[in-house]
Write an enzyme that holds these catalytic residues in place. Structure first.
Site, short mmCIF file in Angstrom:
data_model
loop_
_atom_site.label_atom_id
_atom_site.label_comp_id
_atom_site.label_asym_id
_atom_site.label_seq_id
_atom_site.Cartn_x
_atom_site.Cartn_y
_atom_site.Cartn_z
N ASP A 23 0.85 -1.34 0.27
CA ASP A 23 -0.14 -0.06 0.15
C ASP A 23 0.76 1.33 -0.16
O ASP A 23 0.70 2.25 -0.71
CB ASP A 23 -0.90 0.10 1.27
CG ASP A 23 -1.85 -1.25 1.31
OD1 ASP A 23 -2.33 -1.65 0.28
OD2 ASP A 23 -1.52 -2.05 2.29
N GLU A 280 1.84 -6.62 -5.37
CA GLU A 280 1.38 -5.96 -6.37
C GLU A 280 2.72 -5.06 -7.11
O GLU A 280 2.89 -5.29 -8.02
CB GLU A 280 0.36 -4.93 -5.91
CG GLU A 280 -0.07 -3.89 -7.03
CD GLU A 280 -1.44 -3.22 -6.57
OE1 GLU A 280 -2.23 -3.60 -5.99
OE2 GLU A 280 -1.56 -1.76 -7.00
O1 TRH Z 1 4.82 -5.79 0.42
P1 TRH Z 1 3.76 -6.76 -0.29
O2 TRH Z 1 3.29 -8.08 -0.10
O3 TRH Z 1 2.33 -5.83 -0.44
C1 TRH Z 1 0.89 -6.11 -0.56
C2 TRH Z 1 0.47 -6.32 -1.68
O4 TRH Z 1 0.73 -5.03 -2.65
C3 TRH Z 1 -1.06 -6.33 -1.84
O5 TRH Z 1 -1.38 -6.19 -3.14
C4 TRH Z 1 -1.87 -5.68 -0.92
O6 TRH Z 1 -3.04 -6.00 -0.87
C5 TRH Z 1 -0.96 -5.78 0.44
O7 TRH Z 1 0.32 -5.60 0.30
C6 TRH Z 1 -1.66 -5.18 1.63
O8 TRH Z 1 4.30 -6.65 -1.83
P2 TRH Z 1 4.47 -5.41 -2.69
O9 TRH Z 1 3.15 -4.92 -3.40
O10 TRH Z 1 5.40 -6.05 -3.97
O11 TRH Z 1 5.29 -4.45 -1.93
C7 TRH Z 1 6.48 -4.35 -1.74
C8 TRH Z 1 7.44 -3.15 -1.83
O12 TRH Z 1 8.66 -3.14 -1.16
C9 TRH Z 1 7.64 -2.57 -3.29
O13 TRH Z 1 7.23 -1.40 -3.48
C10 TRH Z 1 8.84 -2.91 -3.41
C11 TRH Z 1 9.49 -2.58 -2.09
N1 TRH Z 1 10.90 -3.25 -1.61
C12 TRH Z 1 11.88 -2.58 -1.38
O14 TRH Z 1 11.67 -1.02 -1.46
N2 TRH Z 1 13.25 -2.84 -1.02
C13 TRH Z 1 13.24 -4.36 -0.98
O15 TRH Z 1 14.40 -4.70 -0.59
C14 TRH Z 1 12.32 -5.11 -1.23
C15 TRH Z 1 12.30 -6.66 -1.24
C16 TRH Z 1 11.16 -4.67 -1.72
#
Ligand code: TRH
Length: 395
Positions: A23, A280
């Protein structure tokens, strides 16, 4: 009143963090993009700035007001502070805006109010994109805005220079060397298969690790700190795996990485040959990285996430031949069901070259539909509509 020829000058983004980083990740990305590429004064209101601080290390979780990368970051406190509504108001993922803020919007009549929805490849999204939702008692309309994979949807978040930066990184050994050095690592040799692994807890992990450990090709698996890490450590008998740790079994080397800033995560995806992503935002970034990837979708209680997964798979695998399509579907389904990923891996590895060559075209096609541009376009259209309505009332 919004002038139809004008872009919005200000934007408020409201984010209620449910769990994980998705989010706030989407909101932070959108906030930076509107600030840097479109010159808007953006305020990001978040109720959990600790999550933001993981994505942007300069953010201080304890501060109520601060400026990070040009974005005004505000703690969303209850009761809500007095704030003049921005011209563009984005309520992320149907979070409930403060009543006082809604009333201020109604009084001022200058905001365009958008509910930015979750991403889905399902067909129904096109029919709901941009639908108005009039407020039950106030003279206000909220509009649904759906990200998506077709021209009938709001598209995806993409920075203007992302592909150029990606290509520069992938063609420049010095940049890659610096990337590996930043984690205290040597640049892996060419024959090593580099895999990033960002995921939720997954019972299929041990089988997948077995397949990599027993395979002929050396595999370097990079696991950022997060929910799947305890299981990765467990596989090697380490109950407390931490960033910097490294483990080896057979052909497999696993290295634990710190959770990097959001911009740095792109480099990890670009540096790897295959990316395991989740949720996402990381799923979208993997598509921009234009490499073969495996998506672990955010699980929902009623299992509706399987429909979402299949809807995406149908679109993503449409340009692939039968063998590649089967291999992708096989591994993605195994990974999401928590069993059989090790058995599904060899078929996926065998079509990796084909997936690689389709990935650029896929990314290029999706890039045609840019969410930030669509959002600003929509803002202007609503402004024009309102201006006509007011003119009509006056004549
Ligand atoms: O963290 P998430 O599992 O978020 C989830 C989903 O968005 C889902 O749709 C939603 O309903 C739920 O949360 C509440 O996965 P997502 O969306 O990939 O977000 C991870 C974020 O973290 C993304 O912006 C990439 C970032 N990231 C970093 O900045 N540094 C890192 O080292 C890693 C591994 C990820």
């Amino acid at each position: 009143m919004t002038n139809e020829r004008e872009m919005p000058r200000s934007c408020d983004i409201f984010c209620n963090v449910i769990d994980n980083y998705g989010d706030i990740g989407v909101c932070w990305r959108l906030a930076r993009l509107l600030t840097h590429e479109h010159g808007l004064a953006v305020r990001l209101w978040g109720d959990d700035l600790g999550s933001l601080a993981r994505l942007c290390h300069e953010a201080d979780a304890a501060r109520d007001i601060q400026r990070c990368r040009g974005v005004e970051v505000r703690r969303w406190v209850k009761p809500f502070v007095e704030a003049q509504p921005a011209e563009l108001v984005i309520e992320a993922f149907a979070c409930k805006l403060p009543q006082s803020y809604i009333e201020a919007m109604a009084a001022q009549q200058r905001s365009v109010w958008i509910n930015l929805e979750y991403l889905s490849a399902e067909d129904w999204v096109a029919g709901c994109h941009k639908l108005p939702s009039p407020h039950p008692s106030l003279p206000l309309t909220k509009y649904f805005f759906f990200p998506g994979f077709t021209r009938q949807t709001g598209g995806l978040l993409l920075e203007r220079d992302l592909f150029a930066r990606r290509d520069a990184f992938q063609n420049d050994a010095a940049q890659q060397w610096a990337f590996w050095q930043s984690f205290g690592m040597e640049m892996p040799c060419a024959e090593t298969l580099k895999i990033s692994l960002f995921g939720y807890e997954n019972d299929a992990l041990a089988g997948l690790f077995d397949a990599w450990a027993n395979g002929a090709q050396p595999v370097l698996c990079l696991v950022p700190e997060g929910r799947i890490l305890p299981q990765a450590g467990q596989y090697f008998g380490d109950a407390a795996p931490r960033a910097g740790n490294s483990y080896t079994r057979g052909s497999l080397q696993v290295r634990v990485l710190p959770f990097v800033e959001q911009e740095g995560y792109d480099e990890l995806l670009w540096a790897c040959d295959v990316n395991f992503v989740r949720g996402e935002d990381s799923c979208v970034r993997a598509q921009w990285a234009a490499k073969p990837f495996v998506w672990q979708i955010y699980p929902q209680h009623d299992a509706v996430h399987w429909q979402k997964l299949q809807a995406f798979l149908n679109r993503y695998s449409a340009p692939l031949d039968a063998a590649a399509e089967q291999a992708v579907q096989g591994l993605w389904r195994a990974w999401n069901s928590g069993r059989g990923a090790g058995q599904a891996w060899p078929a996926f590895a065998a079509v990796r070259g084909k997936l690689d060559s389709c990935a650029q075209g896929w990314a290029q096609e999706l890039a045609e539909n840019n969410l930030a541009l669509n959002l600003l376009d929509f803002y202007k259209k609503i402004g024009t509509m309102r201006a006509f309505k007011i003119e009509g009332q006056q004549t």
